[in-house]
Design a protein around this motif. Structure first.
Motif, PDB file in Angstrom:
ATOM      1  N   THR A  13     -27.622  -9.970  88.042  1.00 11.14           N
ATOM      2  CA  THR A  13     -27.691  -9.475  86.674  1.00 11.14           C
ATOM      3  C   THR A  13     -26.322  -9.683  86.016  1.00 11.14           C
ATOM      4  OG1 THR A  13     -28.535  -7.697  85.277  1.00 11.14           O
ATOM      5  CG2 THR A  13     -27.105  -7.033  87.110  1.00 11.14           C
ATOM      6  N   GLY A  14     -26.111  -9.086  84.852  1.00 14.93           N
ATOM      7  CA  GLY A  14     -24.822  -9.269  84.197  1.00 14.93           C
ATOM      8  C   GLY A  14     -24.900  -9.010  82.702  1.00 14.93           C
ATOM      9  N   PHE A  15     -23.783  -9.288  82.038  1.00 11.17           N
ATOM     10  CA  PHE A  15     -23.702  -8.981  80.606  1.00 11.17           C
ATOM     11  C   PHE A  15     -22.632  -9.845  79.960  1.00 11.17           C
ATOM     12  CE2 PHE A  15     -20.958  -6.173  83.063  1.00 11.17           C
ATOM     13  CZ  PHE A  15     -19.742  -6.241  82.394  1.00 11.17           C
ATOM     14  N   MET A  16     -22.652  -9.861  78.627  1.00 13.35           N
ATOM     15  CA  MET A  16     -21.606 -10.574  77.897  1.00 13.35           C
ATOM     16  C   MET A  16     -20.477  -9.591  77.596  1.00 13.35           C
ATOM     17  SD  MET A  16     -23.861 -12.809  75.234  1.00 13.35           S
ATOM     18  CE  MET A  16     -24.957 -11.453  74.898  1.00 13.35           C
ATOM     19  N   VAL A  17     -19.276 -10.100  77.587  1.00 13.82           N
ATOM     20  CA  VAL A  17     -18.121  -9.256  77.257  1.00 13.82           C
ATOM     21  C   VAL A  17     -17.767  -9.506  75.797  1.00 13.82           C
ATOM     22  CG1 VAL A  17     -15.704  -8.744  77.784  1.00 13.82           C
ATOM     23  CG2 VAL A  17     -17.283  -9.422  79.626  1.00 13.82           C
ATOM     24  N   GLY A  18     -17.715  -8.444  75.009  1.00 12.12           N
ATOM     25  CA  GLY A  18     -17.343  -8.593  73.601  1.00 12.12           C
ATOM     26  C   GLY A  18     -18.507  -8.975  72.718  1.00 12.12           C
ATOM     27  N   SER A  19     -19.732  -8.655  73.134  1.00 13.80           N
ATOM     28  CA  SER A  19     -20.861  -8.919  72.235  1.00 13.80           C
ATOM     29  C   SER A  19     -20.734  -7.969  71.030  1.00 13.80           C
ATOM     30  CB  SER A  19     -22.194  -8.729  72.960  1.00 13.80           C
ATOM     31  OG  SER A  19     -22.278  -7.442  73.517  1.00 13.80           O
ATOM     32  N   PRO A  20     -21.295  -8.367  69.881  1.00 15.21           N
ATOM     33  CA  PRO A  20     -21.128  -7.546  68.676  1.00 15.21           C
ATOM     34  C   PRO A  20     -21.496  -6.074  68.919  1.00 15.21           C
ATOM     35  CG  PRO A  20     -22.093  -9.655  68.110  1.00 15.21           C
ATOM     36  CD  PRO A  20     -22.025  -9.606  69.612  1.00 15.21           C
ATOM     37  N   TRP A  21     -20.699  -5.199  68.413  1.00 18.55           N
ATOM     38  CA  TRP A  21     -20.856  -3.734  68.489  1.00 18.55           C
ATOM     39  C   TRP A  21     -20.663  -3.143  69.884  1.00 18.55           C
ATOM     40  CZ3 TRP A  21     -24.812  -6.426  65.747  1.00 18.55           C
ATOM     41  CH2 TRP A  21     -24.621  -6.438  64.365  1.00 18.55           C
ATOM     42  N   GLN A  22     -20.239  -3.965  70.826  1.00 12.01           N
ATOM     43  CA  GLN A  22     -20.029  -3.425  72.174  1.00 12.01           C
ATOM     44  C   GLN A  22     -18.800  -2.509  72.181  1.00 12.01           C
ATOM     45  OE1 GLN A  22     -18.334  -6.058  75.306  1.00 12.01           O
ATOM     46  NE2 GLN A  22     -20.296  -5.777  76.309  1.00 12.01           N
ATOM     47  N   THR A  23     -18.940  -1.366  72.839  1.00  9.96           N
ATOM     48  CA  THR A  23     -17.811  -0.437  72.961  1.00  9.96           C
ATOM     49  C   THR A  23     -17.442  -0.306  74.446  1.00  9.96           C
ATOM     50  OG1 THR A  23     -19.237   1.465  73.282  1.00  9.96           O
ATOM     51  CG2 THR A  23     -18.667   0.946  71.005  1.00  9.96           C
ATOM     52  N   ASN A  24     -16.329   0.340  74.701  1.00  4.77           N
ATOM     53  CA  ASN A  24     -15.945   0.560  76.098  1.00  4.77           C
ATOM     54  C   ASN A  24     -16.925   1.507  76.795  1.00  4.77           C
ATOM     55  OD1 ASN A  24     -13.819  -1.198  76.005  1.00  4.77           O
ATOM     56  ND2 ASN A  24     -12.318   0.380  75.420  1.00  4.77           N
ATOM     57  N   GLU A  25     -17.552   2.393  76.016  1.00  3.61           N
ATOM     58  CA  GLU A  25     -18.581   3.273  76.605  1.00  3.61           C
ATOM     59  C   GLU A  25     -19.753   2.413  77.096  1.00  3.61           C
ATOM     60  OE1 GLU A  25     -16.905   4.052  73.858  1.00  3.61           O
ATOM     61  OE2 GLU A  25     -15.924   5.862  74.612  1.00  3.61           O
ATOM     62  N   HIS A  26     -20.124   1.429  76.270  1.00  2.13           N
ATOM     63  CA  HIS A  26     -21.225   0.542  76.691  1.00  2.13           C
ATOM     64  C   HIS A  26     -20.855  -0.186  77.978  1.00  2.13           C
ATOM     65  CE1 HIS A  26     -22.371   0.154  72.144  1.00  2.13           C
ATOM     66  NE2 HIS A  26     -22.868   1.255  72.677  1.00  2.13           N
ATOM     67  N   LEU A  27     -19.634  -0.700  78.023  1.00  4.19           N
ATOM     68  CA  LEU A  27     -19.203  -1.439  79.230  1.00  4.19           C
ATOM     69  C   LEU A  27     -19.203  -0.528  80.457  1.00  4.19           C
ATOM     70  CD1 LEU A  27     -16.359  -3.626  77.673  1.00  4.19           C
ATOM     71  CD2 LEU A  27     -18.480  -4.462  78.721  1.00  4.19           C
TER      72      LEU A  27
END
Ligand code: SAM
Ligand code: FES
Length: 351
Positions: A201-215
């Motif tokens: 699995t995984g995710f993009m870093v710095g996608s629009p509206w992403q916050t450190n809480e999301h990360l």
């Protein structure tokens, strides 16, 4: 609250942190904190994998997609995308070429293209396994039903990559249209693991509206899912999407997150992605030095490469597979690592 460096030590000792602690680290990311995490992560990957880098041959089988993820260049609403799909023969000739170049894993990736039914895919997968029984087949074809995943597994697929993209419900909504849901994405991941796939699995870093809480939520979700592989890379805008003007994800933050992932899960397979190589000329090398241990050179035919444009300026689009793997070998050797010919299966704690 522990001090910053001690929080990283705690992640190393316990293999986990709570949300508040992850947010604390991310909010206070600095050059020196990052260096501290990266050094620890590099030591971990060297301890578990040595200087051996696994390769996966990426075959981009189709850029038709029925989905409309706002960030993605091959989303169905992008009328400027020149669509293609590879035939069974084309896919098999990519495998032939890849096998001769030393690849022992083929990753069939594509948009969610309804042409690729279970029958068609099962036929292709079983033919690859018949011709190359010593190879692993990885699929990265998006969300399908549990029954479909089971059929493809029974046809011989070993692994499946499906990034969750963001573990936060509200954030997921901002990146996708109404008919796509985080709930379904997570159910797919659960089904894949239950069926027996080595799952990524995984995710993009710095996608629009992403916050450190999301990360922080991404890291907690990953820890809970305990996948075999975690693919992360910076978000990069594509000029034909509604996120065209958005800022791209940062190199520093991607490297910091790679390091945190390696410290949290020392034996996980962690690719240094093409997106990382796109935002910085030495991005993939830096990813390896921050704890990554997998690279995925492109095996797609050159005549389709520039059509699988997920984001602007994607690298390696003009290169033949042989050039790409030779380039990758040189890149890895330049930082003291070597590419290995091995399926590189995920074996928890045993390498
Ligand atoms: N359709 C399959 C799926 O959705 O999982 C596989 C292909 S999809 C294009 C592969 C990955 O590309 C996605 O999981 C996403 O994280 C990444 N991606 C898409 N658009 C991107 C962008 N603009 N910047 C960086 N990564 C992107
Ligand atoms: Fe693809 Fe360098 S890795 S051309």
């Amino acid at each position: 609250m522990l001090k910053l460096y001690e929080t990283i030590d705690k992640l190393e000792a316990d293999g986990k942190l709570n949300k508040e602690e992850f947010v604390y680290l991310l909010n206070n990311m600095s050059d020196s904190l990052s260096r501290y995490a990266i050094e620890k992560a590099r030591k971990k990957s060297l301890a578990y994998f040595g200087n051996r880098i696994y390769i996966r041959g990426l075959i981009e089988i189709s850029n038709y997609c029925k989905n409309d993820c706002y960030y993605c260049g091959i989303r169905k609403s992008n009328r400027n995308a020149r669509r293609y799909r590879l035939s069974k023969e084309e896919i098999l000739s990519c495998c032939r070429l890849g096998y001769d170049l030393g690849f022992r894993t083929f990753v069939l990736q594509g948009g969610e293209d309804p042409y690729f039914t279970d029958d068609i895919l099962s036929d292709i997968i079983s033919e690859i396994k018949k011709r190359y029984p010593d190879c692993a087949v990885t699929l990265s074809l998006g969300e399908r039903s549990r029954e479909s995943y089971k059929r493809l597994f029974d046809a011989g697929a070993d692994r499946y990559l499906l990034r969750h993209e963001t573990a936060n419900e509200a954030h997921y909504r901002k990146l996708h249209p109404e008919n796509q849901s985080l709930k379904n994405r997570k159910e797919c991941l659960k089904a894949l693991k239950e069926i027996g796939y080595q799952t990524g699995t995984g995710f993009m870093v710095g996608s629009p509206w992403q916050t450190n809480e999301h990360l922080a939520e991404d890291l907690l979700y990953i820890r809970e899912l305990s996948p075999a592989m975690v693919g992360i890379g910076p978000f990069i805008p594509h000029s034909d999407t509604i996120f065209a003007g958005k800022e791209q994800g940062s190199l520093e933050k991607t490297l910091f997150l790679l390091a945190l992932l390696r410290i949290m899960m020392p034996d996980v397979l962690l690719p240094s992605t093409t997106a990382l190589g796109t935002i910085h000329p030495k991005g993939r090398e830096l990813g390896i030095l921050a704890g990554a241990n997998v690279v995925m050179p492109n095996l797609s035919p050159v005549y389709v490469r520039d059509k699988y444009m997920l984001y602007d300026n994607k690298i390696c689009t003009g290169d033949e597979a042989a050039e790409c793997i030779a380039c990758m070998k040189r890149r890895m050797e330049s930082i003291g690592y070597e590419i290995v010919v091995d399926r590189g299966d995920y074996k928890k704690g045993v390498f």
